[in-house]
Design an enzyme around this catalytic site. Structure first.
Site, PDB file in Angstrom:
ATOM      1  N   ASP A 213      21.334  71.796  23.617  1.00 57.55           N
ATOM      2  CA  ASP A 213      21.033  70.370  23.686  1.00 57.55           C
ATOM      3  C   ASP A 213      20.373  69.977  24.994  1.00 57.55           C
ATOM      4  OD1 ASP A 213      21.225  68.620  21.581  1.00 57.55           O
ATOM      5  OD2 ASP A 213      22.888  67.499  22.439  1.00 57.55           O
ATOM      6  N   ASP A 411      32.392  76.195  20.043  1.00 58.24           N
ATOM      7  CA  ASP A 411      31.896  75.744  21.338  1.00 58.24           C
ATOM      8  C   ASP A 411      31.323  76.953  22.068  1.00 58.24           C
ATOM      9  OD1 ASP A 411      32.623  73.144  20.882  1.00 58.24           O
ATOM     10  OD2 ASP A 411      34.526  73.271  21.968  1.00 58.24           O
ATOM     11  N   ASP A 413      31.915  78.256  24.782  1.00 54.04           N
ATOM     12  CA  ASP A 413      32.817  79.064  25.609  1.00 54.04           C
ATOM     13  C   ASP A 413      33.925  79.722  24.790  1.00 54.04           C
ATOM     14  OD1 ASP A 413      34.041  76.706  24.954  1.00 54.04           O
ATOM     15  OD2 ASP A 413      35.030  76.427  26.870  1.00 54.04           O
ATOM     16  N   ASP A 579      35.325  65.228  16.125  1.00 49.36           N
ATOM     17  CA  ASP A 579      35.949  66.278  15.327  1.00 49.36           C
ATOM     18  C   ASP A 579      37.084  65.724  14.469  1.00 49.36           C
ATOM     19  OD1 ASP A 579      37.420  65.681  17.565  1.00 49.36           O
ATOM     20  OD2 ASP A 579      37.555  67.741  18.308  1.00 49.36           O
TER      21      ASP A 579
END
Length: 889
Positions: A213, A411, A413, A579
């Site tokens: 992004d 995500d 990570d 979410d």
């Protein structure tokens, strides 16, 4: 030619059998016997019990009686086993647990009735405030406790899945999101992608998409490097069946349980691959400087330019190091680049060892999954909706390029810790024997974290939530969506209702397609295929200019204008906790979800161990929860398809920060003890404290039962209690204030991205734990600590001045118990603001003891004589009044 092809297929089949034999699966428990867990092979107690079979040796969970029938039969007519097993808490634990909940509810009602009968006339305003707070405490406790009455554990049976779907597993699109290579270190992202590419899933049946992004060339060229290194790493993982398949985490492990078929070659292969990985990391770390140097050379050749250049000598269409028009954050073109094409359906074996190829891959399938880089278009004047907007762009782009019926999101990570993690959710999605598989919208995995400090000071593991609350929701309509490590059914993301309310194909045909999904006929044409859960991946034959035009349209800012994207389609917009709200929308439609338990953990990630970053993280979560309550996603507004207790659970998720306003003021009440002797929350004060102790003790006893069936440790539970109090004294009230300002001003709330810095330069992976980043968010909790330390000092002074057996003395001692309890709960915060001194907790205890002694001495010297004088004056006035009025009666 045919003989060669046959021998190749035979060799590939042999390799597959070898890998499947090495990655053996316990048919009862679904345990994957593949190496050690990311935490040095340690298993959580709950996982160990379940993976032991959930049978006689388990003192907590018992298997639900499930017959191998319901029409699921093999070719020989024999009943097939279910694809997952269900476990419930044994009655010897569950029934006392429920009884205690009922008993505490009765005690709370009795406590309220007693308080009403003993209204405090001396301080009505204080009594009223505390009464309102206690009522809200009781209400919020009921909201939190009711959904926990029937916890359920579901464990996938991977052996049964292999028997029933060995060669026809459906397609999966894997989404990974990242924004900033600084706040989200790029080393995390590349390891995430490598672990996905090496997953144990049919290589031609899944594709990986990275959404950048920030639109940075650093991320793009990192993916180019990943595609190259994957040619070595992925075959190495398949050859030796290594776990986990994130190279950074694999090479960091001291011991690994070998499950491959060629142990004699492991050491030499390991050394070679590790050396290549270290060189790969050097290239990744130097990407920024490499790109800058290259750009300087090209810019010198083109006078007047200050562009960022790609390796092929063209301008990078995304953001530049030196911002320029159409090449800056928030204003750049959309980019879709296929870095690894979709592989063929036939295995392709690697080369034998040679001088050019030191690692022997002659018996290993070396195909790689499809890998796609995406950076959506950004323009001023558009709300790009952060992660939710990026996910919706990936949902559309993937529909054109692969269109798998299932989607997993990560995500940047988080990495794949268990190579069979993509197979596990299929056990729930594909089990349609009347057990709700076709009505399952998503499968959520627990979040597990690496590199958390050994004592988990700030409750990053959050086991009370992940192993307690989520298992409770598993017994209702299912867990909430937690933002990462989740497999979705694509049609559920499209806003289609579950099959019980109508076939997906007929629903899609009946929709107003253009107004709901946008004007792209190419995208709309993929929707019916995406609804077929048996479908594999069928990539486009040619990526020509027309396809490129469609992709550009789907990544454009204006594509969603006038459509239902972000509301009824895709991930939900305009809320910090997109979410939870996205999962709520699916539950509201009647879909179910499943909380999956696998061992080793399916996915692992990183968590912020710095106090400030952790506080900002929960500020975003709590603020988003309040936004949910004050929006059209309020659980009270949902229809009848939402399970009643699921509604209660969502109501609790969206209102829990409110109760902390009362907790905050309760923690400040000791200020009045420093000012005057006359203010008491409730009289008789001693009886009030005894009621409080009883009610609080009961909730802790209930908590011990939850510790038992959730399989967590006492330390996990204590850390959860401590961090809840830390949040209640600063973060949650701040979130309530933010929400009040939003309701008044109509302006949204900005929540910063949680930074996850690496600490390799310092050589101490816990360096962030002892770093203090001073922000206003720390001030309220510091004030609470100071007030309660002072209150303890005054209590000690009163006991010393008046004697511990006198009424002022023993009341002060009783009140001091409350103050000490607050300080114990805020102990991790106090260590955090001490910075490097936090490594020596004894310093904190000495400092607090000195502060208490100083306040006590000041009270004895100045406060006690003053109070005695006031008491003496009050007695003289009483005698004078008596002499004037005469004897009563």
């Amino acid at each position: 030619m045919a003989a060669t092809a046959a021998s190749t297929m035979s060799a590939a089949a042999a390799v597959t059998r070898r890998i499947n034999a090495a990655l053996r699966v316990d048919a009862t428990s679904g345990d994957v016997a593949a190496g050690a867990d990311g935490q040095n092979g340690r298993r959580s107690p709950v996982a160990k019990r379940v993976n032991d079979g959930g049978g006689g040796k388990d003192d907590v969970w018992v298997a639900v009686d499930e017959k191998d029938v319901c029409g699921a039969r093999g070719g020989d007519g024999a009943a097939r086993p279910p694809l997952f097993r269900t476990y419930k808490v044994k009655g010897s634990i569950l029934h006392p647990y429920r009884f205690l909940i009922l008993l505490r509810l009765i005690a709370i009602v009795a406590f309220f009735a007693w308080r009403v009968r003993h209204k405090n006339r001396d301080g009505v305003w204080l009594w009223t405030m505390s009464m309102v707070g206690d009522v809200w405490f009781g209400f919020s406790w009921v909201l939190n406790q009711l959904p926990k009455l029937s916890p359920i554990k579901r464990v996938p049976d991977l052996a049964a899945l292999a028997d029933r779907h060995s060669g026809d597993l459906p397609g999966v699109d894997v989404f990974v999101t990242t924004v900033d290579p600084v706040d989200e270190p790029i080393l995390y992202t590349v390891n995430t992608i490598l672990s996905i590419l090496a997953a144990d899933y049919p290589v031609d049946r899944y594709a990986c998409y990275l959404s950048d992004d920030g639109g940075t060339l650093v991320h793009y060229e990192a993916m180019v490097e990943v595609a190259k290194f994957a040619e070595l790493w992925v075959p190495f993982c398949r050859k030796h069946c290594v776990e986990p398949r994130s190279p950074e985490n694999y090479f960091a492990m001291k011991t690994q349980a070998y499950k491959g078929g060629v142990p004699g070659e492991l050491m030499s292969d390991h050394r070679r691959v590790r050396r290549e990985y270290e060189e790969f990391k050097v290239r990744i770390d130097s990407l920024s400087s490499t790109i800058r140097q290259r750009s300087d050379v090209y810019n010198a050749k083109h006078a007047g330019e200050n562009a960022t250049w790609m390796a092929d000598g063209t301008h990078w269409p995304g953001t530049w190091f030196e911002p320029a028009d159409n090449h800056q954050r928030g204003k750049h073109a959309g980019i879709v680049q296929v870095l690894l094409n979709h592989p063929s359906c036939k295995p392709r074996l690697g080369l034998a060892a040679s001088a050019e190829n030191p690692v022997d891959f002659s018996g290993v399938d070396v195909r790689l999954p499809m890998l796609v880089y995406i950076s959506r278009e950004k323009r001023p004047g558009y709300n790009h909706q952060k992660k939710a907007g990026a996910m919706n762009v990936m949902l559309r782009v993937s529909a054109l390029l692969s269109n798998a019926p299932f989607v997993i999101n990560f995500d940047g990570d988080h990495y794949v810790n268990n190579s069979q993690a993509f197979r596990a959710p299929m056990c729930f999605m594909l089990d349609g024997r009347g057990r709700g598989g076709e009505n399952t919208a998503f499968v959520q995995f627990p979040q597990r974290f690496d590199d958390v400090d050994p004592t988990d000071r700030y409750a990053n593991h959050n086991r009370v939530f992940f192993d307690g609350t989520m298992l409770s929701l598993n017994g209702l309509q299912g867990p909430s969506y937690l933002g990462t490590g989740t497999m979705f059914r694509r049609v559920a993301l499209y806003g289609v209702e579950p099959p019980r309310w109508g076939a997906a194909a007929s629903q899609i045909k009946a929709m107003d397609i253009a107004n709901k999904f946008g004007s792209s006929t190419s995208f709309v044409g993929t929707m019916l295929d995406g609804a077929n859960q048996e479908r594999s991946i069928t990539p486009l034959a040619v990526l020509d200019e027309s396809v490129a035009g469609d992709l550009a349209a789907l990544t454009a800012c204006a594509y969603e204008d006038g459509t239902s994207w972000g509301r009824d389609v895709g991930w939900v917009y305009n809320i910090a906790t997109e979410d939870v709200v996205t999962g709520f929308r699916m539950h509201r439609q009647g879909w179910r979800s499943v909380y999956a338990s696998v061992e080793p953990a399916a996915f692992r990630g990183t968590a912020p161990i710095n106090l400030t970053e952790r506080l900002y993280q929960i500020l975003r979560w709590s603020g988003g929860s309040l936004e949910m309550f004050f929006s059209h996603s309020n659980a009270l507004l949902a229809g009848r398809r939402l399970h009643p207790l699921q509604r209660v659970a969502y109501l609790n998720m969206s209102t829990y920060p409110i109760v902390t306003v009362f907790i905050f003021f309760y923690n400040l009440f000791p200020v009045m003890w420093l000012i005057s002797e006359q203010y008491y929350i409730q009289r008789p004060f001693g009886e009030y404290l005894l009621y409080l102790v009883a009610v609080i003790a009961m909730i802790h006893v209930i908590g011990m039962f939850e510790v038992k069936w959730a399989g967590i440790t006492l330390l996990d539970w204590c850390r959860n209690e401590q961090f809840y109090m830390i949040g209640s004294t600063g973060v949650y009230p701040t979130a309530v204030l933010y929400m009040a300002l939003k309701l008044v001003t109509g302006k949204g709330i900005y929540f910063r991205l949680t930074s996850k810095q690496t600490t390799a330069s310092s050589g101490d992976k816990f360096a962030d734990l002892y770093t203090v980043r001073w922000v206003p968010l720390l001030i309220p909790t510091i004030v609470i600590i100071v007030v309660n330390v002072a209150a303890v000092g005054v209590a000690v002074g009163k006991a010393a001045a008046w004697g511990p057996l006198t009424e002022p003395g023993w009341l002060a001692v009783l009140g001091m118990v409350f103050n000490v309890w607050i300080l114990v709960l805020l102990y991790p915060f106090a260590l955090g603001v001490m910075g490097q001194w936090g490594k020596r907790p004894a310093v904190l205890f000495v400092a607090m003891a000195m502060a208490v002694a100083a306040v006590a001495a000041m009270y004895v010297a100045f406060g006690a004589p003053y109070q005695a004088e006031l008491s003496g004056g009050a007695a003289s006035l009483g005698k004078a009044a008596a002499s004037l009025t005469g004897p009563s009666g």
